[in-house]
Structure formats: C-alpha cells, structure tokens
Design a protein around this motif. Sequence first.
Motif, PDB file in Angstrom:
ATOM      1  N   PRO A 241      40.221  67.423  60.022  1.00 62.97           N
ATOM      2  CA  PRO A 241      38.885  66.847  60.240  1.00 62.97           C
ATOM      3  C   PRO A 241      38.102  67.530  61.353  1.00 62.97           C
ATOM      4  N   ALA A 260      37.803  64.284  50.135  1.00 60.66           N
ATOM      5  CA  ALA A 260      37.681  63.163  51.061  1.00 60.66           C
ATOM      6  C   ALA A 260      39.056  62.611  51.456  1.00 60.66           C
ATOM      7  N   TYR A 263      40.943  65.101  53.831  1.00 59.18           N
ATOM      8  CA  TYR A 263      40.441  65.133  55.208  1.00 59.18           C
ATOM      9  C   TYR A 263      40.755  63.856  55.976  1.00 59.18           C
ATOM     10  N   THR A 264      40.825  62.728  55.287  1.00 60.40           N
ATOM     11  CA  THR A 264      41.049  61.456  55.977  1.00 60.40           C
ATOM     12  C   THR A 264      42.494  60.978  55.893  1.00 60.40           C
ATOM     13  N   ARG A 265      43.310  61.607  55.052  1.00 58.75           N
ATOM     14  CA  ARG A 265      44.698  61.181  54.800  1.00 58.75           C
ATOM     15  C   ARG A 265      44.743  59.799  54.157  1.00 58.75           C
ATOM     16  N   ALA A 266      43.650  59.399  53.527  1.00 57.73           N
ATOM     17  CA  ALA A 266      43.594  58.099  52.854  1.00 57.73           C
ATOM     18  C   ALA A 266      44.256  58.204  51.482  1.00 57.73           C
ATOM     19  N   ALA A 272      38.834  56.496  51.801  1.00 56.31           N
ATOM     20  CA  ALA A 272      38.398  57.756  52.405  1.00 56.31           C
ATOM     21  C   ALA A 272      36.923  57.689  52.791  1.00 56.31           C
ATOM     22  N   ALA A 275      36.498  55.627  55.884  1.00 54.26           N
ATOM     23  CA  ALA A 275      36.952  56.362  57.067  1.00 54.26           C
ATOM     24  C   ALA A 275      35.930  57.424  57.476  1.00 54.26           C
ATOM     25  N   LEU A 276      35.353  58.112  56.506  1.00 55.36           N
ATOM     26  CA  LEU A 276      34.352  59.131  56.825  1.00 55.36           C
ATOM     27  C   LEU A 276      33.093  58.516  57.417  1.00 55.36           C
ATOM     28  N   ARG A 279      32.456  58.777  60.988  1.00 55.25           N
ATOM     29  CA  ARG A 279      32.062  60.064  61.573  1.00 55.25           C
ATOM     30  C   ARG A 279      30.640  60.466  61.216  1.00 55.25           C
TER      31      ARG A 279
END
Length: 415
Positions: A241, A260, A263-266, A272, A275-276, A279
């Motif tokens: 990330p 997605a 990058y978020t490990r969701a 995801a 979580a994004l 940011r």
Amino acid sequence: MTISADRASADPAKGAAPRRPGSRPESRQESRPGNRPEGRPDRAPAPGGPLSPLGGQAPVLDPLAGVRAEGGPEFDVYLTGTVFLDIIFTGLDSAPVRGTESWARGMGSSPGGIANMATALARLGLRTTLAAAFGDDMYGEYCWEALSRGEGIDLGPSRTVPGWHSPVTVSMAYEGERTMVSHGHEAPPPEPPAPVCPVPAKAAVALLVPGRREEWLANAARSGSRVFADVGWDDTGRWDPSDLADLEHCEAFLPNAEEAMRYTRADCPRAAARALADRVPLAVVTMGEKGAYAADGRTGETAEVPAIVVEALDPTGAGDVFVAGFVAGTLADWPLADRLAFACLTSALSVQEFGGSLSAPGWREVAAWWQHVRAYDDQSRDTLRRYAFLDGLLPGAARPWPLRRAQPTLGFRGV
C-alpha cells in the motif's frame, strides 16, 4: 452474458496483459512551431452534425449544465498518458495456436491507450483535454485526427515528436476475454523541458504506477482539480500500500476487485473498498460479473450495483469507460448509487462494439438502451427501478448521424 468493468489484465488466472510501454505522463508545454504538422489543427470541424466548441460533433447532452459556474475552468477533465494505435481482431473461436494461422471474422482500428478514456469522457459531453505525444507517422496522424476532428478532444497540451513512431497494440478478442501484444518506445522528452503544470480543469484522471510519484498529479490537486485514479497490475508482486503514496492527492480510487484485495489484504471486494476508504475519500471496486461496490470514507455511505446483462463482443477499454461514466456522474453531483449504476451501464454498452476508444457509447446509445429495456423483458424489474433516474436526464433515442466506430483500415480514400 453479464459484463461489468473489470479489465482483462486484472485476472492473474488468465495472465496479466502486457504493460504498455512509454506510460510516463506528458507535461504541459507551451505551443511552439513544429509541435503540430502542417494541416493538423486540433479544433477542426468533423463531418456531419453540429460542432462542439472544441471541434468534432457536439454532444447531445451536457451533464454538467446545471453545475457550471461563471468563470470556471475551460475544461472538465485533464488526462495525460500514451496514445496507441489499436488493431483489434474479433470473431476468433479460440486463442491462436502456435505454428498455425488463424482468421478473424472481424477487425477494427482505433486510437487506444489513454485515448480510450479521453474518448469516453468526450462522448459523455465532458470538455476533455489531453496531453500526449504523437508520432509523426501515418498512425500518429490518424490518431490525432480521430481524437481532435472526430471526438472534439482538445490536444493543445499535446505534441508531435519528429522521428518517433507510434506505439501499437494488437488485441485479439475471444471467449469473452482478450489477449494483447504491444510494441513501442517511450517518447523523448520535449526540448526545452516543459513545466509539470497540468491544464486547469474540474477533474484529472491518473493511472497510478506502483512505487512512482507524479509531480503533475500533486500540482493538479493543489490547483483545485478533483483527481480520479486507477492503477495497473503490480508486476513486482509487492502489492505494498505504501507504493500508492499519490492516493493522498486523490478524491476517488477505482481499482478492480483483485487489485483492491491484494493491496488491502482483505478477503472480499467490499471489505477491500471499505479499507481503501480510510486512505482516499471515495473507493470504487469493480467486481466483474457481480457489478461494482463503492464506499465513501467521508460520509460512511456505501452502494452496490449489479452488472448489466449484454452480449459482449470486445472488452477492450471497458474499464476506461467505467471510469469515464463515474467521473461524469460525480462532476454532475449525482447520488453515489446513480453514479455507480451509470458507470456499469456505459461500460456494458461499450463491450457490444469493438475498437477500444471508438466503442464508447454516447448519450444517444444510453437513451436507446433505456428505451429498449422498458419495451422488452430482457432485464429484471430491479434493473428498471435502478435506472429510473435516467428518465429525467436523457434525450430522445433517435440519432441523426452515427458515432464513429472502428474500421478494418485507417480510412478509405475519398471518404
């Protein structure tokens, strides 16, 4: 077939599409002699139909008419990137087999690369300006004319590079997917170096490159542009990330589900997106045949829209058309769910044509679809309710002249 906006390059099981070379953004530069070949105006009229102020055919609807302010920026959207000549083969029954010759039942040529999104934006009535390098070969001449004359895209920040040949992509569509082969070299920098100062616009669209920061993007945000960002496949496999540091300048981030989640490990696209949204103010995740999901980090609002059922011919550029539809709805201040639905619809309509940029729909195509689904039962009642907002927005479905579509050649003499 159910189609949404996922890009073919996003599915690692099917192999990431080759990264197109020379993707470093073009900086804005002052117009100077030699930038454009003799007879290559960037605001020339197009044949057929009324003209827009930028050249090309005037859009039948201005989605921002209700929100335009006196003294605002001349342009709605600024883009920069690499323009390719795309040659698309369709009607292949399977992938080409080593050592054999395959014949395609269909073929088209059109500007590609960043031209996909620029054309999609312009066809939706957004005043679009593009900074790109063009080769001084016949391919470059064709792409310039198709974008400026045909689509009314402003090429004031663009330049022609003597002795540089245009990048080319050959795309083969089969089994609902595509395979691409590309060739090109990064364009040499302008001399003298141009300032990293994008054209003032309401919005800017950026393709983030993991691990690399772009000065122009930060400058665009500081000047008041609302930045919408997509991202390419991370060939390094890091999916860190911290490699997306430029998200701090963005209003919206629009990756696909696989990107997605990595990058978020969701473990799911919806998680995801949420979580994004920690940011970036607005996270939008496309989910292929499941549609798209959005999370607004400022208000906590979420929205999910299913994909549209259509017969798909060529998915080239569908992800770019999705972004264009979402940008149009956002700049017009539509509700989040309506923006998401409109992006899914424009993306789905684009895959029914072939040719990347020239497959993008305009307002007449959207209106014709809406007229059709209300007259026939090939869409669900939920779909009819979801798109009811189109009733107060669309023009009539009749079209006095057709949109330009991809042809099997660069152009016929005398036409």
